[in-house]
Design a protein around this motif. Structure first.
Motif, PDB file in Angstrom:
ATOM      1  N   VAL A 204       0.892  -1.372   0.013  1.00 47.76           N
ATOM      2  CA  VAL A 204      -0.148  -0.188  -0.021  1.00 47.76           C
ATOM      3  C   VAL A 204       0.812   1.278   0.041  1.00 47.76           C
ATOM      4  CG1 VAL A 204      -1.992   1.321   1.275  1.00 47.76           C
ATOM      5  CG2 VAL A 204      -1.819  -1.316   1.151  1.00 47.76           C
TER       6      VAL A 204
ATOM      7  N   ASP B  70       1.060   5.706  -0.261  1.00 53.40           N
ATOM      8  CA  ASP B  70       0.272   6.677   0.027  1.00 53.40           C
ATOM      9  C   ASP B  70       0.490   7.741  -1.086  1.00 53.40           C
ATOM     10  OD1 ASP B  70       2.678   7.917   0.617  1.00 53.40           O
ATOM     11  OD2 ASP B  70       2.593   7.961   2.755  1.00 53.40           O
ATOM     12  N   GLY B  71      -0.361   8.942  -0.788  1.00 57.35           N
ATOM     13  CA  GLY B  71      -0.173   9.929  -1.692  1.00 57.35           C
ATOM     14  C   GLY B  71       1.008  10.497  -1.827  1.00 57.35           C
ATOM     15  N   THR B  72       2.209  10.336  -1.032  1.00 52.27           N
ATOM     16  CA  THR B  72       3.359  10.944  -1.323  1.00 52.27           C
ATOM     17  C   THR B  72       4.535  10.103  -1.812  1.00 52.27           C
ATOM     18  OG1 THR B  72       4.174  10.141   1.141  1.00 52.27           O
ATOM     19  CG2 THR B  72       3.093  12.368   0.993  1.00 52.27           C
TER      20      THR B  72
ATOM     21  N   ARG C  20       5.258   6.830  -0.843  1.00 52.89           N
ATOM     22  CA  ARG C  20       5.782   6.204   0.249  1.00 52.89           C
ATOM     23  C   ARG C  20       5.133   5.112   0.528  1.00 52.89           C
ATOM     24  NH1 ARG C  20       9.901   8.950   2.711  1.00 52.89           N
ATOM     25  NH2 ARG C  20       9.879   7.594   4.611  1.00 52.89           N
TER      26      ARG C  20
ATOM     27  N   ARG D 166       3.355   2.599   2.764  1.00 53.49           N
ATOM     28  CA  ARG D 166       2.667   2.341   4.245  1.00 53.49           C
ATOM     29  C   ARG D 166       2.698   0.833   4.681  1.00 53.49           C
ATOM     30  NH1 ARG D 166       0.459   7.140   5.844  1.00 53.49           N
ATOM     31  NH2 ARG D 166       0.683   5.888   7.834  1.00 53.49           N
TER      32      ARG D 166
ATOM     33  N   LEU E  53      -2.649   7.167  -8.416  1.00 54.77           N
ATOM     34  CA  LEU E  53      -3.302   8.549  -7.415  1.00 54.77           C
ATOM     35  C   LEU E  53      -3.977   9.145  -7.991  1.00 54.77           C
ATOM     36  CD1 LEU E  53       0.490   9.318  -5.748  1.00 54.77           C
ATOM     37  CD2 LEU E  53      -1.692   7.933  -4.726  1.00 54.77           C
TER      38      LEU E  53
ATOM     39  N   SER F  70      -8.740   4.786  -3.608  1.00 52.84           N
ATOM     40  CA  SER F  70      -9.607   6.104  -3.361  1.00 52.84           C
ATOM     41  C   SER F  70      -9.705   6.851  -4.645  1.00 52.84           C
ATOM     42  CB  SER F  70      -8.644   7.241  -2.543  1.00 52.84           C
ATOM     43  OG  SER F  70      -7.421   7.697  -2.949  1.00 52.84           O
TER      44      SER F  70
ATOM     45  N   ASP G  59     -10.947  11.206   1.212  1.00 48.30           N
ATOM     46  CA  ASP G  59     -10.177  10.255   2.096  1.00 48.30           C
ATOM     47  C   ASP G  59      -8.825  10.436   1.200  1.00 48.30           C
ATOM     48  OD1 ASP G  59     -11.123   9.103  -0.183  1.00 48.30           O
ATOM     49  OD2 ASP G  59     -10.616   7.146   0.098  1.00 48.30           O
ATOM     50  N   ALA G  60      -7.716  10.120   1.993  1.00 45.91           N
ATOM     51  CA  ALA G  60      -6.375  10.307   1.689  1.00 45.91           C
ATOM     52  C   ALA G  60      -5.911   9.086   0.512  1.00 45.91           C
ATOM     53  CB  ALA G  60      -5.188   9.905   2.672  1.00 45.91           C
TER      54      ALA G  60
ATOM     55  N   CYS H  84      -4.244   6.643  -1.707  1.00 41.31           N
ATOM     56  CA  CYS H  84      -3.484   5.482  -1.735  1.00 41.31           C
ATOM     57  C   CYS H  84      -3.816   4.618  -2.923  1.00 41.31           C
ATOM     58  CB  CYS H  84      -3.875   4.676  -0.311  1.00 41.31           C
ATOM     59  SG  CYS H  84      -3.409   5.299   1.202  1.00 41.31           S
TER      60      CYS H  84
END
Length: 231
Positions: free
Chosen positions: A43, A45-47, A49, A51, A93, A117, A123-124, A126
């Motif tokens: 998984v 994330d939006g940056t 990285r 998770r 993304l 998402s 929501d953030a 991912c």
């Protein structure tokens, strides 16, 4: 996670163990479930990285055969692989599903990038990254299937050879027997499993649940489940 609270009493130290919070228990069980799936899963994330990575994903990155991680960022073994991965992450993304195939000397290593998402939701963002499934013969469910069908050890070995794509001459040579013996074992396989052909038998094997044969030694760092020691 279980928490131990030490309480001092007149009789000495008394250790009591408090039950885990429901949310923590659910998360712990979920992570264990993901480790038992015969697909590498990450998984991101939006940056960009990582998770979370399940056991097979961590093992794959530790080996560095096609992918690796640096600073919790998913990278490819080569700059070309890295560029394809980063582009797929950026597109996922933005809500687009992508499939990337990395060529490893004639063998493809596939990665599916699935948005978890929607860009219009709050929501953030991912991305789920699903890696190529392990070889069918590595699937523990194949051996479980062989036991359930009462296959003999030699018949199970022949089944695994077929799953690896070996021909009858290859299997006979590997087992040190005549080709007629292998053909007799394949006939027994078909009769015991109720399959009319080798093709039907292999289709049934490929439809089995994906179960990890054994968790390899990959030690996560305390602060991040995606980091590891050695495969």
């Amino acid at each position: 996670m279980w928490q131990a609270n030490e309480q001092l009493s007149n009789r000495g130290f008394l250790q009591t163990i408090a039950p885990p919070a429901r949310d923590d228990l659910a998360q712990s069980l979920l992570l264990r479930v993901l480790d038992e799936v015969d697909y590498g899963l990450l998984v991101i994330d939006g940056t960009g990285r990582i998770r979370h990575a399940n056991h097979l994903a961590r093992h794959e990155m530790a080996g560095g055969r096609a992918i690796m991680t640096h600073g919790n960022v998913l990278l490819g073994r080569t700059t070309e692989f890295t560029a394809q991965i980063q582009q797929a992450i950026e597109q996922a993304l933005r809500g687009q599903r992508r499939l990337v195939s990395l060529n490893l000397g004639g063998r493809d290593f596939s990665m599916a990038f699935v948005p978890l998402s929607h860009p219009l939701e709050t929501d953030a963002p991912c991305v789920l990254v699903s890696l190529s499934r392990q070889s069918a013969c590595e699937n523990l469910a194949v051996r479980m299937y062989a036991r359930s069908q009462n296959l003999s050890p030699s018949e199970e070995s022949v089944l695994l050879g077929l799953c690896r794509g070996l021909s009858i001459p290859d299997i006979a040579r590997q087992h040190g027997v005549a080709q007629s013996t292998v053909r007799s074992q394949i006939k027994a396989l078909r009769e015991k499993t109720g399959c009319g052909s080798i093709r039907e038998l292999l289709q049934r094997v490929n439809s089995l649940p994906a179960v990890v044969p054994a968790l390899r030694i990959v030690s996560p760092m305390p602060h991040n489940a995606t980091e590891y020691a050695q495969p």
